[in-house]
Design a protein around this motif. Structure first.
Motif, PDB file in Angstrom:
ATOM      1  N   VAL A   5      48.790  40.369  39.741  1.00  0.00           N
ATOM      2  CA  VAL A   5      48.688  40.322  41.200  1.00  0.00           C
ATOM      3  C   VAL A   5      47.222  40.094  41.562  1.00  0.00           C
ATOM      4  N   ILE A   6      47.006  39.245  42.531  1.00  0.00           N
ATOM      5  CA  ILE A   6      45.665  39.028  43.067  1.00  0.00           C
ATOM      6  C   ILE A   6      45.795  39.145  44.581  1.00  0.00           C
ATOM      7  N   THR A   7      45.002  40.028  45.158  1.00  0.00           N
ATOM      8  CA  THR A   7      45.197  40.410  46.556  1.00  0.00           C
ATOM      9  C   THR A   7      43.910  40.318  47.348  1.00  0.00           C
ATOM     10  N   LEU A   8      43.981  39.627  48.475  1.00  0.00           N
ATOM     11  CA  LEU A   8      42.862  39.604  49.406  1.00  0.00           C
ATOM     12  C   LEU A   8      43.136  40.678  50.453  1.00  0.00           C
ATOM     13  N   VAL A   9      42.343  41.707  50.423  1.00  0.00           N
ATOM     14  CA  VAL A   9      42.485  42.849  51.328  1.00  0.00           C
ATOM     15  C   VAL A   9      41.567  42.632  52.527  1.00  0.00           C
ATOM     16  N   THR A  10      42.109  42.886  53.729  1.00  0.00           N
ATOM     17  CA  THR A  10      41.299  42.759  54.942  1.00  0.00           C
ATOM     18  C   THR A  10      41.466  43.997  55.809  1.00  0.00           C
ATOM     19  N   PRO A  24      30.134  35.315  36.969  1.00  0.00           N
ATOM     20  CA  PRO A  24      28.800  34.735  37.158  1.00  0.00           C
ATOM     21  C   PRO A  24      28.026  35.536  38.209  1.00  0.00           C
ATOM     22  N   LYS A  25      26.721  35.553  38.089  1.00  0.00           N
ATOM     23  CA  LYS A  25      25.857  36.306  38.993  1.00  0.00           C
ATOM     24  C   LYS A  25      26.158  35.952  40.453  1.00  0.00           C
ATOM     25  N   GLY A  26      26.388  36.987  41.269  1.00  0.00           N
ATOM     26  CA  GLY A  26      26.619  36.805  42.690  1.00  0.00           C
ATOM     27  C   GLY A  26      28.050  36.460  43.081  1.00  0.00           C
ATOM     28  N   MET A  27      28.933  36.229  42.108  1.00  0.00           N
ATOM     29  CA  MET A  27      30.304  35.841  42.448  1.00  0.00           C
ATOM     30  C   MET A  27      31.172  37.060  42.735  1.00  0.00           C
ATOM     31  N   TYR A  28      31.877  36.982  43.853  1.00  0.00           N
ATOM     32  CA  TYR A  28      32.848  37.992  44.265  1.00  0.00           C
ATOM     33  C   TYR A  28      34.196  37.308  44.426  1.00  0.00           C
ATOM     34  N   SER A  29      35.258  38.055  44.210  1.00  0.00           N
ATOM     35  CA  SER A  29      36.596  37.505  44.308  1.00  0.00           C
ATOM     36  C   SER A  29      37.551  38.547  44.875  1.00  0.00           C
ATOM     37  N   ALA A  30      38.807  38.159  45.000  1.00  0.00           N
ATOM     38  CA  ALA A  30      39.855  39.080  45.443  1.00  0.00           C
ATOM     39  C   ALA A  30      40.150  40.065  44.306  1.00  0.00           C
ATOM     40  N   LEU A  31      40.762  41.187  44.645  1.00  0.00           N
ATOM     41  CA  LEU A  31      41.134  42.190  43.648  1.00  0.00           C
ATOM     42  C   LEU A  31      42.316  41.685  42.836  1.00  0.00           C
ATOM     43  N   ALA A  32      42.310  41.972  41.542  1.00  0.00           N
ATOM     44  CA  ALA A  32      43.389  41.487  40.689  1.00  0.00           C
ATOM     45  C   ALA A  32      43.660  42.465  39.555  1.00  0.00           C
ATOM     46  N   SER A  74      48.411  33.616  32.240  1.00  0.00           N
ATOM     47  CA  SER A  74      48.878  34.554  33.255  1.00  0.00           C
ATOM     48  C   SER A  74      49.512  33.799  34.415  1.00  0.00           C
ATOM     49  N   LEU A  75      50.445  34.448  35.066  1.00  0.00           N
ATOM     50  CA  LEU A  75      50.980  33.934  36.317  1.00  0.00           C
ATOM     51  C   LEU A  75      50.354  34.765  37.423  1.00  0.00           C
ATOM     52  N   MET A  76      49.462  34.139  38.188  1.00  0.00           N
ATOM     53  CA  MET A  76      48.777  34.809  39.280  1.00  0.00           C
ATOM     54  C   MET A  76      49.690  34.796  40.498  1.00  0.00           C
ATOM     55  N   ILE A  77      50.014  35.983  41.018  1.00  0.00           N
ATOM     56  CA  ILE A  77      50.856  36.135  42.203  1.00  0.00           C
ATOM     57  C   ILE A  77      49.935  36.588  43.330  1.00  0.00           C
ATOM     58  N   ALA A  78      49.636  35.666  44.220  1.00  0.00           N
ATOM     59  CA  ALA A  78      48.624  35.900  45.253  1.00  0.00           C
ATOM     60  C   ALA A  78      49.250  36.435  46.529  1.00  0.00           C
ATOM     61  N   CYS A  79      48.645  37.506  47.056  1.00  0.00           N
ATOM     62  CA  CYS A  79      49.134  38.148  48.275  1.00  0.00           C
ATOM     63  C   CYS A  79      47.967  38.546  49.174  1.00  0.00           C
ATOM     64  N   HIS A  80      48.291  38.749  50.433  1.00  0.00           N
ATOM     65  CA  HIS A  80      47.350  39.296  51.404  1.00  0.00           C
ATOM     66  C   HIS A  80      47.821  40.700  51.767  1.00  0.00           C
ATOM     67  N   ALA A  81      46.896  41.575  52.075  1.00  0.00           N
ATOM     68  CA  ALA A  81      47.233  42.941  52.494  1.00  0.00           C
ATOM     69  C   ALA A  81      46.154  43.436  53.440  1.00  0.00           C
ATOM     70  N   HIS A 139      41.399  29.641  47.336  1.00  0.00           N
ATOM     71  CA  HIS A 139      42.323  29.171  48.369  1.00  0.00           C
ATOM     72  C   HIS A 139      42.743  30.305  49.306  1.00  0.00           C
ATOM     73  N   MET A 140      42.903  31.501  48.761  1.00  0.00           N
ATOM     74  CA  MET A 140      43.243  32.655  49.597  1.00  0.00           C
ATOM     75  C   MET A 140      42.121  32.970  50.572  1.00  0.00           C
ATOM     76  N   ILE A 141      40.901  32.953  50.067  1.00  0.00           N
ATOM     77  CA  ILE A 141      39.729  33.250  50.897  1.00  0.00           C
ATOM     78  C   ILE A 141      39.564  32.181  51.970  1.00  0.00           C
ATOM     79  N   LYS A 142      39.720  30.930  51.581  1.00  0.00           N
ATOM     80  CA  LYS A 142      39.608  29.818  52.533  1.00  0.00           C
ATOM     81  C   LYS A 142      40.670  29.936  53.628  1.00  0.00           C
ATOM     82  N   LYS A 143      41.894  30.260  53.253  1.00  0.00           N
ATOM     83  CA  LYS A 143      42.985  30.429  54.226  1.00  0.00           C
ATOM     84  C   LYS A 143      42.667  31.571  55.197  1.00  0.00           C
TER      85      LYS A 143
END
Length: 155
Positions: A5-10, A24-32, A74-81, A139-143
């Motif tokens: 699971v990969i989740t963009l929390v807001t 990589p230095k400075g890179m942040y991503s969604a929780l997974a 892996s199969l990444m299952i992307a969600c928003h929460a 793509h999640m962040i861009k959306k």
């Protein structure tokens, strides 16, 4: 193939991004995180967010999926929460993450608008580096930025 699971929390106005020491230095991503055997996607999201940053989430919405062949298919299952009201204080699990922080729409939008390849952006040591365009997290962040921008223009 392992489900992840990969989740963009807001929290409405900001999104929560995190980094592992291997990024990589400075890179942040969604929780997974990987789904445990017998665990639903929703259960995995709630558990991973609670384990990694100490927050409770609600309003889980499926976004998309992506096969990610590295390192072990892996199969990444992307969600928003969204976080539950009053749940914005992050408690970073240092065994799982190096850092986590809330980022404003302006900060994330500026990071998305940067020119140059992912490699070039890494070399420039920018304050916020987002995952490369081929990653579902990008793509999640861009959306999220597009949705927030439309919402603010309509208001």
């Amino acid at each position: 193939m392992a489900p992840v699971v990969i989740t963009l929390v807001t929290d409405g106005a900001r999104c929560l991004l995190a980094r592992q020491s291997s990024f990589p230095k400075g890179m942040y991503s969604a929780l997974a995180g990987f789904c445990d055997i017998g665990e639903s996607v929703e259960e995995a999201i709630r558990r991973e967010v609670a384990e990694e940053v100490g927050l409770e989430v609600e309003n889980l919405q499926y976004a998309t999926s992506q096969h990610w062949p590295f390192p072990n298919s892996s199969l990444m299952i992307a969600c928003h929460a969204t976080v539950k009201p009053g749940q914005t204080e992050i408690q970073v699990n240092m065994r799982e993450l190096e850092a986590a922080a809330w980022f404003s729409l302006d900060e994330v939008a500026a990071a998305l608008m940067r020119k140059g390849s992912f490699i070039q952006q890494q070399r420039d040591a920018l304050p916020l580096l987002l995952p490369p365009k081929l990653a579902v997290a990008h793509h999640m962040i861009k959306k999220w930025v597009e949705t927030q921008t439309r919402s603010s223009l309509a208001a």
